[in-house]
Design an enzyme around this catalytic site. Structure first.
Site, PDB file in Angstrom:
ATOM      1  N   HIS A  82     -20.211  38.273 -40.687  1.00  0.00           N
ATOM      2  CA  HIS A  82     -21.197  38.734 -39.708  1.00  0.00           C
ATOM      3  C   HIS A  82     -22.605  38.810 -40.282  1.00  0.00           C
ATOM      4  O   HIS A  82     -23.582  38.723 -39.545  1.00  0.00           O
ATOM      5  CB  HIS A  82     -20.770  40.089 -39.136  1.00  0.00           C
ATOM      6  CG  HIS A  82     -20.739  41.206 -40.140  1.00  0.00           C
ATOM      7  ND1 HIS A  82     -19.625  41.539 -40.862  1.00  0.00           N
ATOM      8  CD2 HIS A  82     -21.707  42.060 -40.549  1.00  0.00           C
ATOM      9  CE1 HIS A  82     -19.900  42.556 -41.670  1.00  0.00           C
ATOM     10  NE2 HIS A  82     -21.152  42.885 -41.496  1.00  0.00           N
TER      11      HIS A  82
ATOM     12  N   HIS B 154     -27.778  52.956 -43.413  1.00  0.00           N
ATOM     13  CA  HIS B 154     -26.599  53.025 -42.538  1.00  0.00           C
ATOM     14  C   HIS B 154     -25.352  53.288 -43.368  1.00  0.00           C
ATOM     15  O   HIS B 154     -25.327  53.064 -44.569  1.00  0.00           O
ATOM     16  CB  HIS B 154     -26.448  51.811 -41.615  1.00  0.00           C
ATOM     17  CG  HIS B 154     -26.236  50.481 -42.292  1.00  0.00           C
ATOM     18  ND1 HIS B 154     -27.011  50.006 -43.296  1.00  0.00           N
ATOM     19  CD2 HIS B 154     -25.325  49.492 -42.050  1.00  0.00           C
ATOM     20  CE1 HIS B 154     -26.600  48.800 -43.661  1.00  0.00           C
ATOM     21  NE2 HIS B 154     -25.575  48.464 -42.928  1.00  0.00           N
TER      22      HIS B 154
END
Lengths: 108, 273
Positions: free
Chosen positions: B123, B186
């Protein structure tokens, strides 16, 4: 070293369709190829995402194993929270949980 | 000068894979920003796109982990993840082995890199390509920095890689674009997924936009882990792009989107001499 082996299994199953197919038929045979502790082997054999997370599996490996096991995203996140609630904090690696077990930062 | 475009963007899998779970009021402006980045990229008329990425154990593992790797194939495949999970169908993505070889040869003059004639994109590359080259018609040169398996590539080496890529690009006749992809703060793939430190993100982006090398390299992994999570280690890709472009950046979009697990970012940087 054992966490390395656990993560090597996740790496292999994530990227190799043949391992995925074999694991569906005989989990024990696949896991027998890795030098795992009894706790690690049992966690992987029963698809226990929560305990595998607590044992230190890198989330980038673990989330794909969870998807392979058919877990939707919210269930994956909850399984890790449940694992920490049951087994205590993450024991190794850099994917420790910093939020509370009943905290859902993204709403899921 | 053969570096014709530079930018950075987010690559979180949820941006596509969990699109339906997101508030459209947050999702659609992000998608529009990707669309504008795509238009700017195309307007620069690149012959190939160098994607500086931070892969997640798709090709490289702790049995043989390179600090840096560059792809050297005429074709790549992706996504390696379940297409249904990621929301992106399996593709053949064009590469350019000859161009890669020339680029790698020049980079190696100053920075040791591994090369790879096989590479399955995860991804980290597929999400940017999904938006930026949705027809998969632009050859890609994948570049990876180890942001996952400690000990990680030092930040100053990520800067050196960017400098080496720029030197290499300047030697080649091809028109190259460079995109760095990664998250800022994150905590992906953990129960913390969705936690975002916006103040930290904006500080990093300010340093990046000013191309302040000293400030960009001042982060320590210990502090980053504390303040920005393990996903914060991916700032290496942004640092490389700053070193390659040498210019000033323009933040075109930033919005924390918890279900996407990241402060979603789109920025460009002018390519300076």
């Amino acid at each position: 070293m054992s966490l390395y082996q656990l993560q090597k299994f996740l790496y292999d199953i994530n990227r190799d369709v043949r391992v995925q197919q074999e694991f569906r038929g005989d989990r024990g045979a696949v896991l027998g190829r890795y030098e795992l502790t009894d706790e690690e082997r049992a966690a992987l054999e029963r698809g226990d995402i929560g305990l595998t997370y607590v044992l230190g599996a890198n989330g980038q490996l673990l989330m794909h194993f969870a998807a392979y096991l058919g877990m939707p995203w919210p269930a994956y996140l909850q399984a890790m929270r449940d694992g920490v609630a049951r087994h205590g904090p993450v024991r190794a690696g850099v994917y420790a949980m910093t939020t509370l077990v009943d905290e859902k930062v993204a709403g899921v | 000068m053969s570096l014709v475009f530079a930018g950075i963007c987010s690559h979180a899998p949820g941006i596509v894979g969990r699109a339906a779970m997101a508030d459209a009021a947050l999702r659609e402006p992000l998608y529009a920003a990707y669309g504008r980045l795509r238009a700017q990229l195309r307007a620069a008329r690149p012959d190939a796109l160098v994607v500086v990425a931070a892969e997640h154990f798709a090709n490289f593992f702790m049995n043989n982990m390179p600090s840096f790797a560059i792809g050297m194939a005429d074709q790549y495949r992706g996504p390696i993840e379940d297409p249904a999970w990621l929301g992106i169908a399996r593709q053949q993505i064009p590469g350019n082995a000859a161009l890669s070889r020339a680029l790698i040869g020049e980079v190696m003059q100053t920075v040791d890199v591994a090369f790879a004639e096989e590479w399955q994109f995860d991804h980290g590359i597929m999400v940017p390509l999904h938006f930026l080259t949705p027809d998969y018609d632009l050859p890609v040169v994948p570049v990876n920095i180890n942001c996952q398996g400690p000990p990680l590539t030092p930040l100053h080496r990520a800067w050196a890689l960017g400098e080496a890529l720029r030197r290499a690009a300047d030697q080649l006749p091809a028109r190259l674009a460079i995109i760095g992809t990664g998250g800022i703060s994150h905590w992906p793939a953990t129960p913390d997924s969705g936690k975002i430190n916006e103040a930290w993100d904006r500080q990093l982006l300010d340093r990046w936009a000013r191309n302040d090398k000293q400030a960009l390299l001042a982060y320590t992994d210990r502090d980053t882990y504390r303040d920005a999570g393990q996903g914060g280690f991916e700032i290496r890709t942004f640092i490389s792009v700053a070193a390659a472009a040498r210019g000033r950046g323009e933040l075109q979009h930033y919005a924390p989107i918890p279900i996407f697990a990241v402060g979603c970012t789109i920025a460009v940087m002018n390519v300076a001499a």
